[in-house]
Design a protein around this motif. Structure first.
Motif, PDB file in Angstrom:
ATOM      1  N   HIS A 129     -11.845  10.224  -0.994  1.00 46.47           N
ATOM      2  CA  HIS A 129     -11.273   9.669   0.222  1.00 46.47           C
ATOM      3  C   HIS A 129     -10.688   8.297  -0.063  1.00 46.47           C
ATOM      4  O   HIS A 129     -10.915   7.706  -1.133  1.00 46.47           O
ATOM      5  N   VAL A 130      -9.925   7.800   0.898  1.00 48.15           N
ATOM      6  CA  VAL A 130      -9.336   6.469   0.842  1.00 48.15           C
ATOM      7  C   VAL A 130      -9.720   5.738   2.127  1.00 48.15           C
ATOM      8  O   VAL A 130      -9.698   6.330   3.213  1.00 48.15           O
ATOM      9  N   THR A 131     -10.080   4.464   2.004  1.00 50.97           N
ATOM     10  CA  THR A 131     -10.363   3.617   3.164  1.00 50.97           C
ATOM     11  C   THR A 131      -9.311   2.526   3.226  1.00 50.97           C
ATOM     12  O   THR A 131      -9.063   1.837   2.232  1.00 50.97           O
ATOM     13  N   LEU A 132      -8.691   2.366   4.395  1.00 48.25           N
ATOM     14  CA  LEU A 132      -7.676   1.327   4.563  1.00 48.25           C
ATOM     15  C   LEU A 132      -8.101   0.338   5.641  1.00 48.25           C
ATOM     16  O   LEU A 132      -8.412   0.724   6.768  1.00 48.25           O
ATOM     17  N   CYS A 188       0.831  -1.214   0.000  1.00 49.48           N
ATOM     18  CA  CYS A 188       0.000   0.000   0.000  1.00 49.48           C
ATOM     19  C   CYS A 188       0.863   1.261   0.000  1.00 49.48           C
ATOM     20  O   CYS A 188       0.479   2.286  -0.569  1.00 49.48           O
ATOM     21  N   LEU A 189       2.033   1.188   0.628  1.00 52.57           N
ATOM     22  CA  LEU A 189       2.912   2.360   0.676  1.00 52.57           C
ATOM     23  C   LEU A 189       3.448   2.685  -0.715  1.00 52.57           C
ATOM     24  O   LEU A 189       3.633   3.867  -1.055  1.00 52.57           O
ATOM     25  N   ALA A 190       3.661   1.658  -1.515  1.00 52.38           N
ATOM     26  CA  ALA A 190       4.135   1.892  -2.887  1.00 52.38           C
ATOM     27  C   ALA A 190       3.090   2.617  -3.729  1.00 52.38           C
ATOM     28  O   ALA A 190       3.428   3.272  -4.722  1.00 52.38           O
ATOM     29  N   GLU A 198      -0.504   2.954  10.636  1.00 54.45           N
ATOM     30  CA  GLU A 198       0.119   4.227  10.995  1.00 54.45           C
ATOM     31  C   GLU A 198       1.074   4.712   9.912  1.00 54.45           C
ATOM     32  O   GLU A 198       1.123   5.905   9.601  1.00 54.45           O
ATOM     33  N   ALA A 199       1.830   3.795   9.302  1.00 53.98           N
ATOM     34  CA  ALA A 199       2.749   4.175   8.232  1.00 53.98           C
ATOM     35  C   ALA A 199       1.994   4.766   7.051  1.00 53.98           C
ATOM     36  O   ALA A 199       2.404   5.775   6.461  1.00 53.98           O
ATOM     37  N   PHE A 200       0.859   4.152   6.711  1.00 54.36           N
ATOM     38  CA  PHE A 200       0.047   4.667   5.606  1.00 54.36           C
ATOM     39  C   PHE A 200      -0.589   6.001   5.991  1.00 54.36           C
ATOM     40  O   PHE A 200      -0.611   6.950   5.195  1.00 54.36           O
ATOM     41  N   TYR A 201      -1.097   6.064   7.195  1.00 59.15           N
ATOM     42  CA  TYR A 201      -1.740   7.273   7.727  1.00 59.15           C
ATOM     43  C   TYR A 201      -0.803   8.483   7.647  1.00 59.15           C
ATOM     44  O   TYR A 201      -1.196   9.578   7.240  1.00 59.15           O
ATOM     45  N   LYS A 202       0.452   8.271   7.998  1.00 57.25           N
ATOM     46  CA  LYS A 202       1.415   9.377   8.003  1.00 57.25           C
ATOM     47  C   LYS A 202       1.717   9.879   6.596  1.00 57.25           C
ATOM     48  O   LYS A 202       2.025  11.059   6.400  1.00 57.25           O
ATOM     49  N   GLY A 203       1.632   8.990   5.605  1.00 60.29           N
ATOM     50  CA  GLY A 203       1.977   9.391   4.247  1.00 60.29           C
ATOM     51  C   GLY A 203       0.801   9.730   3.354  1.00 60.29           C
ATOM     52  O   GLY A 203       0.993  10.171   2.211  1.00 60.29           O
ATOM     53  N   CYS A 204      -0.418   9.538   3.847  1.00 65.35           N
ATOM     54  CA  CYS A 204      -1.612   9.741   3.012  1.00 65.35           C
ATOM     55  C   CYS A 204      -2.089  11.182   3.096  1.00 65.35           C
ATOM     56  O   CYS A 204      -2.405  11.678   4.186  1.00 65.35           O
ATOM     57  N   ASP A 205      -2.156  11.851   1.957  1.00 63.70           N
ATOM     58  CA  ASP A 205      -2.627  13.237   1.898  1.00 63.70           C
ATOM     59  C   ASP A 205      -4.137  13.337   1.709  1.00 63.70           C
ATOM     60  O   ASP A 205      -4.704  14.420   1.828  1.00 63.70           O
ATOM     61  N   VAL A 245      -5.431  -6.897  13.259  1.00 65.46           N
ATOM     62  CA  VAL A 245      -5.070  -5.799  12.366  1.00 65.46           C
ATOM     63  C   VAL A 245      -3.652  -5.336  12.695  1.00 65.46           C
ATOM     64  O   VAL A 245      -3.162  -5.507  13.815  1.00 65.46           O
ATOM     65  N   ASP A 246      -2.997  -4.733  11.720  1.00 67.30           N
ATOM     66  CA  ASP A 246      -1.605  -4.279  11.840  1.00 67.30           C
ATOM     67  C   ASP A 246      -1.609  -2.770  12.082  1.00 67.30           C
ATOM     68  O   ASP A 246      -1.683  -1.971  11.151  1.00 67.30           O
ATOM     69  N   TRP A 247      -1.529  -2.376  13.354  1.00 68.45           N
ATOM     70  CA  TRP A 247      -1.587  -0.958  13.688  1.00 68.45           C
ATOM     71  C   TRP A 247      -0.386  -0.192  13.142  1.00 68.45           C
ATOM     72  O   TRP A 247      -0.520   0.957  12.709  1.00 68.45           O
ATOM     73  N   ASN A 248       0.779  -0.823  13.167  1.00 65.59           N
ATOM     74  CA  ASN A 248       1.964  -0.146  12.636  1.00 65.59           C
ATOM     75  C   ASN A 248       1.840   0.073  11.134  1.00 65.59           C
ATOM     76  O   ASN A 248       2.253   1.114  10.607  1.00 65.59           O
ATOM     77  N   GLY A 249       1.271  -0.924  10.452  1.00 60.76           N
ATOM     78  CA  GLY A 249       1.056  -0.775   9.015  1.00 60.76           C
ATOM     79  C   GLY A 249       0.083   0.349   8.706  1.00 60.76           C
ATOM     80  O   GLY A 249       0.290   1.122   7.781  1.00 60.76           O
TER      81      GLY A 249
END
Length: 316
Positions: A163-166, A149-151, A185-192, A179-183
């Motif tokens: 909007h985006v739903t993850l 998803c980060l790619a 959070e990584a997406f959350y930080k990079g999603c505009d 669920v993967d909270w760290n995963g």
């Protein structure tokens, strides 16, 4: 709805949240900002007839309703979008999260996530060919790897998505594990883009804790949690639970409305009706009378089903 609470979106679940259920839930329980259809797809060159019927505006009342599609290629997306536009829809959700193996192996849903070029072709076709439509995307962390998803983040941030739903699971997990909270959070930080969270929400406290951890969220998407407790969104919005008597009354109304809708629509007799109603109870009220629920799930006679349901309601 309470203006200080995030909007709640009802996630689509194949075989559960059809139009009969959505209409009944909206009228009896409410608390939902948006209902999504289970994904519309092309099979053997044609859109499935039941999908066409399910998203028809006449079958979705006055609720805020967004049809969802799943497609592995731009041409199939265009075919489905032609139907959405014919029906007057100006919003559409694109499914990149479905984990079912039969669809994944054909690069549908989460099966597209390891193939960013295919995702790019699909999404760019959507926004370029249908500029009048507000598109959203639902996805998982990846199929096998959480960085898939980060790619996709540069692409998602570039596109004019509403909007985006993850859902922070891998596709290979299906709905198992945690669920993967760290995963997330990584997406959350990079999603505009405006971001919605989906996955393992069962109580209003679950929503509160997610919102506290991720304060930039613009909404929460709930599926199985709402099937288990149809009042969940209302309870979160209002800040208090329904009384046991009111809950029992509303669940009975929900059941009767869905039962009568299926009875009118289905042409396969008692057995088809019974099969549909068994799915209605699969998640609902997990702590209800166990003997009655066992009869509901095992009976082959509609009359036995009705007796078991009456017993269950008497115990609520």
């Amino acid at each position: 709805m309470n203006e200080n609470r995030l909007p709640i979106y009802f996630a689509p679940l194949q075989g559960y949240t059809d139009s009969a259920y959505r209409l009944a839930h909206a009228r009896i329980f409410g608390g939902i900002n948006t209902y999504y259809s289970p994904f519309v797809r092309v099979e053997h060159g044609e859109i499935r007839r039941k999908d066409i019927r399910e998203i028809h505006p006449d079958n979705n009342g006055e609720m805020h309703f967004i049809p969802q599609l799943i497609a592995p290629t731009p041409d199939k997306l265009e075919q489905i979008m032609a139907l959405f536009i014919e029906y007057g829809y100006r919003e559409a959700d694109i499914n990149l999260g479905c984990p079912f193996p039969m669809l994944v192996k054909r690069h549908n849903g989460a099966g597209m996530l390891p193939h960013p070029k295919e995702v790019e072709a699909l999404l760019k076709t959507a926004v370029e060919k249908f500029p009048e439509i507000r598109f959203s995307v639902k996805l998982r962390l990846g199929w096998e790897h959480a960085d898939e998803c980060l790619a996709l983040l540069p692409l998602l941030n570039e596109l004019p998505l509403s909007h985006v739903t993850l859902h922070p699971r891998l596709g290979i997990q299906q709905y198992k594990g945690t669920v993967d909270w760290n995963g997330f959070e990584a997406f959350y930080k990079g999603c505009d883009k405006p971001l919605l969270y989906n996955g393992d929400i069962h109580t209003p406290d679950d929503i509160e804790s997610i919102v506290a951890r991720f304060p930039r969220l613009v909404g929460v998407v709930i599926g199985r949690g709402l099937l288990a407790n149809p009042a969940l969104a209302w309870e979160y919005q209002q800040g208090h639970p329904l009384s046991s008597d009111e809950m029992a009354k509303k669940v009975r109304l929900l059941h009767n409305e869905v039962f009568n809708a299926y009875k009118e629509r289905l042409q396969g007799g008692d057995l088809q009706l019974l099969t549909k109603m068994k799915s209605f109870w699969e998640y609902l009220l997990p702590n209800a009378d166990r003997k009655a629920k066992k009869i509901i799930h095992k009976t082959t006679k509609l009359s036995n089903y009705e007796v078991a349901v009456a017993r269950l309601f008497a115990e609520l």
